[in-house]
Design a protein around this motif. Structure first.
Motif, PDB file in Angstrom:
ATOM      1  N   MET A 334       7.842 123.150 -55.336  1.00 50.97           N
ATOM      2  CA  MET A 334       7.574 122.825 -56.737  1.00 50.97           C
ATOM      3  C   MET A 334       7.475 121.318 -56.903  1.00 50.97           C
ATOM      4  O   MET A 334       8.159 120.561 -56.193  1.00 50.97           O
ATOM      5  N   LYS A 335       6.603 120.893 -57.788  1.00 51.17           N
ATOM      6  CA  LYS A 335       6.528 119.463 -58.074  1.00 51.17           C
ATOM      7  C   LYS A 335       7.801 119.020 -58.786  1.00 51.17           C
ATOM      8  O   LYS A 335       8.496 119.821 -59.420  1.00 51.17           O
ATOM      9  N   LEU A 336       8.094 117.737 -58.669  1.00 59.24           N
ATOM     10  CA  LEU A 336       9.364 117.218 -59.192  1.00 59.24           C
ATOM     11  C   LEU A 336       9.151 115.851 -59.830  1.00 59.24           C
ATOM     12  O   LEU A 336       8.369 115.032 -59.322  1.00 59.24           O
ATOM     13  N   ARG A 337       9.846 115.626 -60.917  1.00 62.47           N
ATOM     14  CA  ARG A 337       9.883 114.292 -61.521  1.00 62.47           C
ATOM     15  C   ARG A 337      11.317 113.997 -61.948  1.00 62.47           C
ATOM     16  O   ARG A 337      12.124 114.918 -62.191  1.00 62.47           O
ATOM     17  N   VAL A 338      11.633 112.700 -62.048  1.00 65.41           N
ATOM     18  CA  VAL A 338      12.952 112.271 -62.515  1.00 65.41           C
ATOM     19  C   VAL A 338      12.919 112.212 -64.036  1.00 65.41           C
ATOM     20  O   VAL A 338      12.024 111.602 -64.632  1.00 65.41           O
ATOM     21  N   GLY A 339      13.894 112.847 -64.676  1.00 64.71           N
ATOM     22  CA  GLY A 339      13.934 112.905 -66.129  1.00 64.71           C
ATOM     23  C   GLY A 339      14.368 111.591 -66.754  1.00 64.71           C
ATOM     24  O   GLY A 339      15.186 110.848 -66.199  1.00 64.71           O
ATOM     25  N   SER A 340      13.803 111.300 -67.913  1.00 58.29           N
ATOM     26  CA  SER A 340      14.179 110.112 -68.677  1.00 58.29           C
ATOM     27  C   SER A 340      13.931 110.394 -70.150  1.00 58.29           C
ATOM     28  O   SER A 340      13.297 111.393 -70.511  1.00 58.29           O
ATOM     29  N   ILE A 341      14.407 109.499 -70.995  1.00 60.75           N
ATOM     30  CA  ILE A 341      14.252 109.675 -72.441  1.00 60.75           C
ATOM     31  C   ILE A 341      12.792 109.437 -72.811  1.00 60.75           C
ATOM     32  O   ILE A 341      12.231 108.380 -72.524  1.00 60.75           O
ATOM     33  N   THR A 342      12.189 110.442 -73.425  1.00 59.91           N
ATOM     34  CA  THR A 342      10.776 110.333 -73.767  1.00 59.91           C
ATOM     35  C   THR A 342      10.516 110.382 -75.275  1.00 59.91           C
ATOM     36  O   THR A 342       9.443 109.984 -75.716  1.00 59.91           O
ATOM     37  N   THR A 343      11.478 110.890 -76.056  1.00 60.55           N
ATOM     38  CA  THR A 343      11.245 111.030 -77.488  1.00 60.55           C
ATOM     39  C   THR A 343      11.085 109.668 -78.170  1.00 60.55           C
ATOM     40  O   THR A 343      11.858 108.742 -77.895  1.00 60.55           O
ATOM     41  N   PRO A 344      10.121 109.515 -79.064  1.00 60.32           N
ATOM     42  CA  PRO A 344       9.921 108.230 -79.760  1.00 60.32           C
ATOM     43  C   PRO A 344      10.964 107.987 -80.849  1.00 60.32           C
ATOM     44  O   PRO A 344      11.011 106.896 -81.409  1.00 60.32           O
ATOM     45  N   ASN A 345      11.784 108.986 -81.133  1.00 60.21           N
ATOM     46  CA  ASN A 345      12.783 108.842 -82.194  1.00 60.21           C
ATOM     47  C   ASN A 345      14.064 108.165 -81.724  1.00 60.21           C
ATOM     48  O   ASN A 345      15.012 108.039 -82.502  1.00 60.21           O
ATOM     49  N   ILE A 346      14.104 107.762 -80.451  1.00 59.57           N
ATOM     50  CA  ILE A 346      15.284 107.075 -79.926  1.00 59.57           C
ATOM     51  C   ILE A 346      14.897 105.666 -79.509  1.00 59.57           C
ATOM     52  O   ILE A 346      13.942 105.470 -78.745  1.00 59.57           O
TER      53      ILE A 346
END
Length: 449
Positions: A334-346
């Motif tokens: 499975m493809k993988l990415r490192v999670g990070s804060i993406t919401t523009p409300n923060i």
């Protein structure tokens, strides 16, 4: 709605974190501070085991945040729940309607209440998460407004063992004398923060690789389908390295700087008594075991890797271990990415705050804000004692009286004349008296004829 200051605390197996943020009426969370303290042995598998020692570290976090908002004081906090004791349990409820009719909010609410009534021995229910709705044997994404004769609600009941919550209550209420404004399940909060709506629809697996636990959540069709916490983490790797006669702090340092989970032999010669091939043999074997357990959760949830086309999103500091993410990607295909804060409300107000490192506690902060968190700060009032009232002395009014002049009696003319006559008589008497005496003397001294 006025801007509110919110405090979130997240207690992990290797550290305790605190975050301060302000939430505006427009739904914007501004993260102003994130503080953390390292921890060893007082939290096991994400659950507090030593309340006294943990409360001292939590008190340091509270003081650090209060120093930033002085003279205000913290009166309540919002706390993350996580660790091995948190998991999800599937629960299905169905209702046959008297006739074909529209599905309303009241029907959906009744189904949710019924699902929450499932017996949960020795566990607390924290959330009823939707898996899917089926109306007349058809899966529907939005059941409200659809028409049918039957509806089935499939839910995930997110629960936590009672002792975990009890120890947290003792820590904050009894030890720190703070009010707990509410609890937020850490892994659910992370999913809402680092996963996009598209990833949840297509299907993905969220992996939170921590110190003593690895939490796995699987999303599909926009909803949580499965959540579990595996009681294994990067500290298991550290303890394996300790068998090479290193103290835990040194073993952790070696793992971070030179550990490699790929299983490949290193060309580094032994240095300072460290056999790096022996170290990485331990690292790769334990990493392989953790990866195998992560992969197995896909089948436990009833899916195949091909069903989760959005791949894996991984968070947690342990995911920085060299070679781990590549090996997980290869093992699961499975493809993988490192999670990070993406919401523009923060928004991050302090450039020193790491988006990835602080994602866990910021997720809890944001989730609490969306759930209507109350103001967590109170203004410090300095007690100066009772106010003294000074009364101005008013001098007595003295009414000046006009001097009373007593009349002097005028001497009558008769009395004045009499006094004058008496005075003259006395004077004349004095003047005449010697003459009388001389006459007497002459008579006595006269010779007789």
């Amino acid at each position: 709605m006025e801007e509110k200051n919110i405090i979130a605390i997240e207690i992990g197996s290797s550290k305790i974190k605190g975050a301060l943020g302000s939430f505006s009426s427009s739904g914007i969370l501004t993260v102003k501070a994130v503080e953390e303290e390292p921890m060893l042995d007082w939290v096991r598998y994400g659950a507090v085991s030593n309340v006294e020692e943990t409360s001292q570290l939590a008190a340091r976090i509270i003081r650090k945040i209060e120093n930033r908002v002085a003279p205000s004081k913290i009166e309540r906090v919002y706390v993350a729940l996580g660790g091995r004791s948190c998991c999800s349990m599937r629960r299905d409820v169905e209702r046959n309607l008297p006739e074909e009719m529209e599905i309303t909010d009241d029907i959906l609410k009744a189904l949710r209440i019924e699902a929450a009534k499932a017996p949960l021995p020795d566990r607390d229910l924290y959330s009823v998460e939707t898996r899917e709705y089926i109306v007349d044997k058809r899966v529907v994404a939005r059941p409200k407004g659809t028409v049918g004769k039957s509806i089935r609600f499939s839910a995930n009941l997110v629960t936590c063992r009672l002792p975990s919550k009890r120890n947290i209550d003792i820590l904050f209420k009894d030890k720190l004398h703070l009010e707990i404004g509410g609890y937020e399940v850490r892994h659910l909060a992370l999913g809402d923060l680092v996963l996009s709506g598209e990833e949840k629809l297509l299907g993905c697996m969220l992996v939170d690789f921590g110190a003593e636990t690895t939490a796995v959540s699987i999303y599909k069709n926009g909803h949580l389908q499965y959540m579990v916490t595996i009681p294994m983490g990067s500290r298991n790797i550290t303890r394996d390295i300790m068998t090479l006669k290193f103290l835990e702090e040194r073993a952790e340092e070696i793992k971070r700087e030179n550990g490699n989970a790929s299983g490949q032999q290193t060309n580094m010669s032994p240095l300072n008594g460290i056999d790096y091939n022996a170290v990485n043999s331990h690292v790769s074997h334990r990493a392989g075991e953790i990866i195998a357990n992560i992969k197995k959760q896909i089948s436990y949830a009833g899916y195949h890797a091909s069903d989760l086309s959005a791949g894996i999103v991984i968070v947690g500091r342990a995911s920085r271990l060299t070679g781990f993410n590549d090996r997980l990607q290869q093992a699961t295909t499975m493809k993988l990415r490192v999670g990070s804060i993406t919401t523009p409300n923060i928004r991050i107000a302090d450039s020193r705050i790491s988006n990835s490192d602080a994602a866990d506690v910021i997720a809890v902060l944001y989730k609490a804000a969306l759930h209507g968190a109350e103001e967590c700060l109170k203004s410090e009032v300095i007690d100066l004692g009772p106010e003294e009232i000074y009364e101005e002395e008013i001098p007595e009014t003295v009414v000046e009286q006009e001097p009373v002049i007593e009349p002097v009696a005028e001497a009558s003319p008769a009395k004045g004349k009499n006094k004058f006559r008496n005075l003259v008589s006395k004077i004349m008497g004095i003047i005449e008296e010697p003459e009388d005496m001389d006459e007497d003397d002459d008579v006595l001294n006269e010779d007789p004829d």
